[in-house]
Design an enzyme around this catalytic site. Structure first.
Site: not given
Length: 418
Positions: A44, A142, A276, A324
């Protein structure tokens, strides 16, 4: 197993090397630990980020006789790419086209009355008897039918068997604490699961498989191997029980190496703020290097000042914020690194950083580290396992064709056959 590909993608800032021979070897190691059970390799989430089709084919080359995907779209992609053998898919929502699965001989899960009814409706439409695995919620809380609802689900399945619409071939469940083999819930869930199996058998269903063991249970709990084990992360060479032992303790080899090439190297003075917010400042005159991957590529943003990397064989950490598209590394004043030099984020040399190191640095698990590597990072196949089955490289629409052995991720959306 060599981790050096014949070609790197030209101009790609980074790539993920996927050693398909390691995947095959990991499956063989897992089979050795579960000799009385068949093995379903979970592929998966695009093969846990390694590539859906390459992972599936390599797993089969290692002896997996079943493949599993959570979402049906990936199961369909496997079959449509010519993958044979049993395929199982389990996470559905109303509106799922179960007919598409039945027409491709894909086993499906049922956790409640709605999906069993929908599967039966698809069987009526297609004229194909559905192979169904009933899921019991044995304590995870679940997916799966809980308590008396499971008894009702069994009765519904048996009734539909009488109509020739379904064949209940399996019962299955998920552990909550398989990574802690001595946790009391492990025994409790085993008892609930075995009671559910008895309920199904007493109703007259002829079961082919009973399956509960994930990677952790496959490695640590032979009592729950039953007819089929379902390893996921261990197929890719990462330990599901890092507190008990790393991959080497279980004969596993990590299959992914994530590496990039330095985009810029420069000298800066002491006290220079970096990236940053100046979350890092240089403590002395030093050499900074720019690594051209960031959170858009799956690098955790909270790896700021902690994410481990290796440049020229030396361990470093991210300096300042992960952006990013890029982050910075402080290489120290004596570094002779140049633009274009290789930086390894994880994998490859066992002495370098690992996916588990990244997980521990960022407060997550290795599963997330490898599956989050984004679609801008091409996967480069290394090794031969499963590739003789007619695999070809391809590229997404609008991009340049990659070098031999390169597979663009996102094969379900792009139609790439790897």
């Amino acid at each position: 197993m060599s981790l050096q590909p014949t070609h790197d993608p030209v101009g790609a800032p980074a790539c993920a090397l996927v050693d398909v021979d390691a995947i095959a070897a990991n499956v063989r190691a897992l089979r050795d630990r579960s000799p009385g059970a068949a093995l379903l390799a979970v592929v998966k989430a695009d093969g846990y980020g390694h590539g859906l089709l390459p992972a599936a084919r390599a797993a089969q080359a290692g002896g997996a006789t079943w493949l599993g995907t959570a979402q049906q779209s990936e199961a369909l992609a496997l079959r449509d790419a010519g993958v044979t053998g049993r395929i199982f898919t389990w996470l559905h929502v109303p509106g799922t086209d179960f007919g598409a699965a039945l027409q491709r001989d894909i086993d499906v899960s049922a956790s409640g009355s709605w999906d069993l009814d929908a599967v039966a409706a698809a069987a009526r439409t297609t004229g194909r008897t559905a192979r169904v695995h009933l899921k019991v919620d044995s304590g995870l809380g679940r997916n799966g039918a809980f308590g008396s609802d499971f008894v009702d689900l069994v009765a519904q399945g048996r009734r539909l068997e009488g109509e020739g619409l379904v064949s209940v071939v399996g019962v299955w469940s998920h552990f909550a604490y398989a990574d802690e083999p001595d946790h009391p819930t492990v025994r409790a869930q085993r008892e609930v699961f075995e009671a559910a199996v008895r309920t199904v058998e007493a109703a007259g269903c002829a079961l082919e498989v009973r399956h509960l063991a994930n990677s952790a249970a496959t490695l640590t709990n032979p009592a729950v191997h039953y007819d089929l084990v379902r390893p996921g992360i261990a197929v890719y060479g990462l330990s599901p029980v890092p507190r008990l032992g790393g991959p080497e303790a279980y004969g596993l080899v990590p299959a992914m190496t994530l590496r990039a090439h330095l985009a810029l190297v420069k000298r800066v003075p002491a006290g220079q703020g970096v990236s940053y917010g100046h979350a890092y400042s240089t403590p002395a005159d030093t050499v900074l290097a720019l690594v051209p991957v960031g959170y858009a590529d799956g690098i955790p943003r909270n790896a700021t000042n902690v994410g481990p990397v290796s440049v020229d064989g030396r361990r470093n950490v991210v300096a300042g914020r992960v952006c990013m598209d890029q982050f910075v590394v402080d290489l120290g004043p004596d570094s002779q690194a140049r633009a274009g030099d290789e930086v390894v984020l994880f994998g490859g040399d066992p002495s370098g950083p690992s996916a588990q190191d990244w997980a521990e640095a960022t407060g997550t698990i290795s599963y997330e580290i490898v599956t989050r590597i984004g679609p801008r990072v091409p996967r480069v196949l290394v090794g031969t396992a499963g590739r003789e089955a007619g695999s070809t490289a391809g590229s997404t629409a609008g991009s340049t064709a990659p070098a031999p052995g390169v597979v663009a991720p996102g094969v379900v959306a792009s139609g790439v056959v790897a």
